[in-house]
Write an enzyme that holds these catalytic residues in place. Structure first.
Site, PDB file in Angstrom:
ATOM      1  N   MET A   9      21.570  -8.503   1.571  1.00 32.14           N
ATOM      2  CA  MET A   9      20.417  -9.135   2.216  1.00 32.14           C
ATOM      3  C   MET A   9      20.074  -8.386   3.504  1.00 32.14           C
ATOM      4  SD  MET A   9      20.898 -13.262   1.654  1.00 32.14           S
ATOM      5  CE  MET A   9      22.467 -13.396   2.519  1.00 32.14           C
ATOM      6  N   CYS A 135      12.890   3.833   1.716  1.00 27.58           N
ATOM      7  CA  CYS A 135      11.505   3.662   1.276  1.00 27.58           C
ATOM      8  C   CYS A 135      11.228   2.259   0.751  1.00 27.58           C
ATOM      9  CB  CYS A 135      11.154   4.704   0.224  1.00 27.58           C
ATOM     10  SG  CYS A 135       9.438   4.585  -0.344  1.00 27.58           S
ATOM     11  N   CYS A 140       8.470   2.712   3.339  1.00 22.49           N
ATOM     12  CA  CYS A 140       7.149   2.852   2.728  1.00 22.49           C
ATOM     13  C   CYS A 140       6.601   1.531   2.180  1.00 22.49           C
ATOM     14  CB  CYS A 140       7.199   3.857   1.576  1.00 22.49           C
ATOM     15  SG  CYS A 140       8.146   5.350   1.900  1.00 22.49           S
ATOM     16  N   CYS A 557     -29.253  14.546  -2.574  1.00 19.24           N
ATOM     17  CA  CYS A 557     -28.023  13.763  -2.396  1.00 19.24           C
ATOM     18  C   CYS A 557     -26.905  14.170  -3.344  1.00 19.24           C
ATOM     19  CB  CYS A 557     -28.318  12.273  -2.546  1.00 19.24           C
ATOM     20  SG  CYS A 557     -28.926  11.791  -4.167  1.00 19.24           S
TER      21      CYS A 557
END
Length: 560
Positions: A9, A135, A140, A557
């Site tokens: 944990m 990560c 992340c 465009c």
């Protein structure tokens, strides 16, 4: 009462998920779970299966055992194999075939372990903490979830369309966002790490801390206290990195945050000071600001000082427009924590804050490995020095990821781990970083690949460049958000694309196209001739390439 010991944990939110899982087990009447103590106390009906309790916890990616059990590893499957190995000696190194020890369990370690098994090796994976590395657990994944939540909060508060869409300032319930964030972290850790290890009979996992005995063996101090020797034919070091803490007088005596503590905080401070100016610092600074904090950033130089100067200038302007205070060339000379607040003495005056986030880089986790015994050398920062094949200075020992002198990105780590495994099993693979994309998830995002003009000049390359501001990109105009630019750097003479820098709301989504163009050695003209879908941000690459030969303001465009 029945008590369980629980390993893995990382915060109070984890304890909430464990409690919910345990109370869903038939026979469990109530459960009290403590992250701080690493334990759970349960009121259960007679006949309740201990194995069911342990399995419920394991399903979340944690390890559990009855508190009065002498053996913390439940019977059956992969964990049973680990017990038999520890009890019976280092069988893994005598069963025949190549044996590879992997220290760590993050992106580099997992990629290497899976590739090594694919190529016929047996792997022992040693992890001293939570499976999955930085990560997925504290880097992340949780940061991008928090950043996305903050972005939604920002859009509800204000957007370019407020003239026609009534804005409503959101009520931020950080504790609920944290539960949602941690649930996704837990699920990804289980799906991408724990369950994969559970299902691979060629990988044995040891929970403990490794240090080198010599060039072909490790001491492993197991979680339960015993020490075991693991012999190997090859070894991969993939121990990652931890937050660097600058030597500011008084800092270590205060309850400062690193990114790890910031990401699991269940409250948003009224005032947040941030020491640092690179990716982690700016990402979290903006996220906390958008969730309600008054944020001040102390940048020793400027934001993104190692990148093209226009990047830092553009992001700084965007931050200041949102009310984030950016102090350039600011340094703290003293930090104190008094009466519940931080007091920072800086060269620009005194700064007071409720919380202090220190995000000044990361330091390789190599100090505890006893690398001297293995012959592995490190640089002045403690990073393991490797060649393009991930070989260290010691025969048969390889390294990859944030503990090395490679760029600290998880996708670089995973790619390096895969190539290291190929080389450890008789192959010959190298990692080419010449077209390595990088993204900072600020708003607008920052994305780069290849060489900046300055880096090219330092390497003796003559360049030409063009910068296209986003008011020339139809997607940005349609979004009513023209903050930023796209800059292309080409080699003078050949006109070959060698670098791209972008600051744009979706810069991270366009940079891979630029990376592929560099990898393919495309010229600016070749890039300009490609078909790009209209009204996408990536079309800005084509328009930027066209500016080498045309005035894009004079084009229709979607002119080809």
């Amino acid at each position: 009462m029945t008590e369980l010991k629980i390993n893995g944990m990382t915060c109070d939110a984890c304890a909430v998920h464990v409690k919910q899982a345990l109370e869903s087990v038939p026979g469990v009447q109530s459960a009290e779970v403590s992250y701080a103590k690493g334990s759970a106390r349960l009121a259960i009906a007679g006949g309740t299966s201990p194995e069911a309790l342990i399995a419920a916890v394991a399903g979340l990616g944690y390890r559990a055992a009855l508190a009065d059990a002498s053996d913390p590893l439940p019977k059956g499957g992969r964990l049973d194999r680990a017990r038999d190995w520890v009890a019976g000696g280092d069988k893994a190194s005598h069963d025949g075939g190549l044996h590879i020890a992997v220290i760590g369990s993050g992106g580099a370690a997992m990629a290497a372990a899976l590739k090594a098994v694919e190529r016929g090796a047996r792997v022992t994976l040693i992890e001293r903490g939570t499976i999955g590395g930085t990560c997925v657990n504290v880097g992340c994944v949780p940061s991008k979830i928090m950043i996305r939540a903050a972005h939604i909060a920002h859009l509800r508060r204000e957007s370019p369309f407020d003239g026609g869409l009534q804005a409503n300032a959101p009520v931020v319930l950080r504790e609920r966002l944290l539960v949602q964030q941690q649930a996704r972290v837990d699920a990804l850790r289980y799906a991408k790490y724990e369950s994969i290890l559970d299902g691979n009979p060629a990988i044995t996992r040891l929970a403990g801390e490794a240090r080198f005995k010599d060039g072909h063996s490790l001491f492993v101090r197991l979680i339960e206290g015993r020490e075991h020797v693991v012999s190997f034919d090859r070894c991969l070091i993939a121990t990652g990195a931890g937050a660097a803490v600058p030597p500011i007088p008084g800092l270590r005596d205060t309850p400062y945050w690193t990114s790890t503590e910031a990401l699991v905080s269940d409250t948003i401070p009224a005032r947040l000071a941030v020491i640092g100016s690179s990716v982690v610092a700016v990402e979290l600074a903006q996220a906390f600001a958008r969730l309600g904090a008054k944020v001040t950033i102390l940048a020793r130089s400027t934001l993104f000082s190692r990148e093209d100067p226009a990047i830092g200038e553009t992001v700084t302007a965007a931050f200041r427009a949102e009310g984030i205070e950016v102090l350039d060339h600011a340094q703290a000379s003293q930090v104190a924590h008094m009466d519940g607040e931080f007091v920072l003495n800086t060269n620009q005056g005194e700064l007071r804050a409720d919380r202090l986030l220190v995000a000044t880089g990361r330091t390789p986790n190599t100090n505890s490995l006893n690398l001297e015994a293995s012959g592995v050398t490190v640089d002045k920062q403690g990073a393991i020095e490797i060649d393009p094949g991930m070989r260290t200075s010691a025969p048969d020992i390889y390294a990859s990821g944030d503990c090395t002198d490679q760029p600290q990105f998880v996708y670089v780590a995973a790619a390096a781990g895969t190539r290291a495994a190929i080389n450890m099993t008789g192959g010959n693979a190298a990692l080419d970083l010449t077209a390595m994309p990088a993204v900072a998830f600020t708003d607008p995002q920052v994305a780069t690949v290849g060489l900046s003009e300055q880096a090219a000049h330092d390497a003796g390359i003559e360049t030409d460049s063009r910068t296209l501001t986003l008011d020339n990109v139809p997607r940005a105009l349609a979004n009513f958000d023209t903050r930023g630019f796209i800059k292309l750097v080409i080699e003078e003479g050949s006109h070959r694309l060698i670098g791209v820098q972008a600051v744009a709301p979706e810069a991270g989504e366009l940079i891979q196209t630029a990376a592929l163009a560099i990898r393919a050695r495309m010229t600016a003209q070749e890039l300009a001739e490609q078909l790009f879908p209209y009204l996408t941000m990536v079309e800005g690459l084509k328009l930027a390439a066209q500016t080498f030969s045309k005035d894009v303001k004079q084009l229709s465009c979607c002119a080809g």
